[in-house]
Design a protein around this motif. Sequence first.
Motif, PDB file in Angstrom:
ATOM      1  N   HIS A   1     -11.166 -57.840 -11.959  1.00 52.84           N
ATOM      2  CA  HIS A   1     -11.705 -57.197 -10.760  1.00 52.84           C
ATOM      3  C   HIS A   1     -13.217 -57.329 -10.653  1.00 52.84           C
TER       4      HIS A   1
ATOM      5  N   HIS B   1     -16.721 -55.653 -10.592  1.00 56.72           N
ATOM      6  CA  HIS B   1     -17.224 -54.437 -11.226  1.00 56.72           C
ATOM      7  C   HIS B   1     -18.181 -53.660 -10.327  1.00 56.72           C
TER       8      HIS B   1
ATOM      9  N   HIS C   1     -15.966 -46.250 -20.066  1.00 58.10           N
ATOM     10  CA  HIS C   1     -16.128 -45.541 -18.795  1.00 58.10           C
ATOM     11  C   HIS C   1     -14.772 -45.168 -18.233  1.00 58.10           C
TER      12      HIS C   1
HETATM   13 CU1  C2O Z   1     -15.711 -51.819 -16.882  1.00 57.43          CU
HETATM   14 CU2  C2O Z   1     -12.138 -52.558 -15.231  1.00 57.43          CU
HETATM   15  O1  C2O Z   1     -13.927 -52.227 -16.070  1.00 57.43           O
END
Ligand code: C2O
Length: 392
Positions: free
Chosen positions: A374, A376, A76
């Motif tokens: 982080h 998500h 992504h």
């Molecule tokens: Cu799917 Cu930093 O991530």
Amino acid sequence: MYEGQFPGPELRVQEGDVLSVELTNDLQEETTIHWHGVPVPNPVDGVPNVTQEPIASGETFTYTFRAEPAGTYFYHSHVGLQLDRGLLGPLIVEEREPHVEYDREYVVVVDDYLPGEPELPSGGGRGGGGGMMGDVRPPYEGLLLNGRLPADPPTFGVAEGERVRLRFVNAGSATVFGVRIAGHEMTVTHADGRPVEPVDVDSFVFGAGERYDVVIETTNPGTWAVQADALDGNEPPARAVVEYESAGGGSPQRPSSASNRLQYGDLRAISSLDGVSGDPDRTFDLTLSRGRGQSYTWTIDGQAYPDADPLQVRPDEHVRIRMTNQSPVVHPMHLHGHFFQVGNAIKDTVIVPGHRGQVTIDFHADNPGRWLFHCHNLYHLDAGMARVVKYV
Ligand code: C2O
Ligand code: CU
């Protein structure tokens, strides 16, 4: 979209293959690709201004890495809110020798669907709401399964007597999904791509960025719904249909015995993670909470990225991160570049429950670089809920 498709084209390779993907940015804005879950070398991890310069409009960038270990992953954009505009697709790294047997498989990408331009809830008007406010979820128009709304569900054809592997990916940006398949028990075989001792469940819950592979035995002819509900929203569930070839009438749904939902504690990785036994060399105790200031922020230990200190580690250390969630909403926390141990499972993304939920993860600092850690939930990430894990 990638290649004009949503979700983006399925990338499927064999474990150990070298994957080379050339990204040409036809957007009017910058972009990158992140290979979620794959412990790639740092320069191809796709985090703008951390592992690479963002790719400008009209530019091309090539990502090359060895695809391993085998597993169910996705890719992504890691720029802004582009993930919630549909810049995502599945990445399947096939085992050379599968440890589970199956006759066929389907990839199942669930997502929350936002047709318009996503927006970060602004500080103005909502600021100062205090603890009451809970969370702000974008106005999703629906929930998608493999890019289709529930009115037009995809069909998964099966034959009676098969073992069918389903690779579920939560590619949502702000949705925790609960998944069940009518008329069938699911045997969970992989968590975030890593093999686990098989565990039989009626349902499982997964947060943004998590993946589960399950196997179903097709012993109950008919037409059955695969259903993914938003636990934190009220859109109609995303659906697919499991359809038996030459299906008879379809027997009545089995009376479901006491419902049996997967718990993290049920997961037992098949092989252990190297370098994380015994006491850690370094421990971080981090609270997850809403920022206190005027603007809309989410913080890790009171700091909102990018104005946040890196978590410094040294090569080869066993690192422990203990998280306490001081907010009422869940945070699916994801570590780039590494798998971690949580309980007896090996994962790369884990839900930290709201209202003082605590989760401890352990990882081996065996992939030097600068790695994002982080939430998500894209809106929490965008509002600061991230740190860089930096090798020194
Ligand atoms: Cu799917 Cu930093 O991530
Ligand atoms: Cu979060």
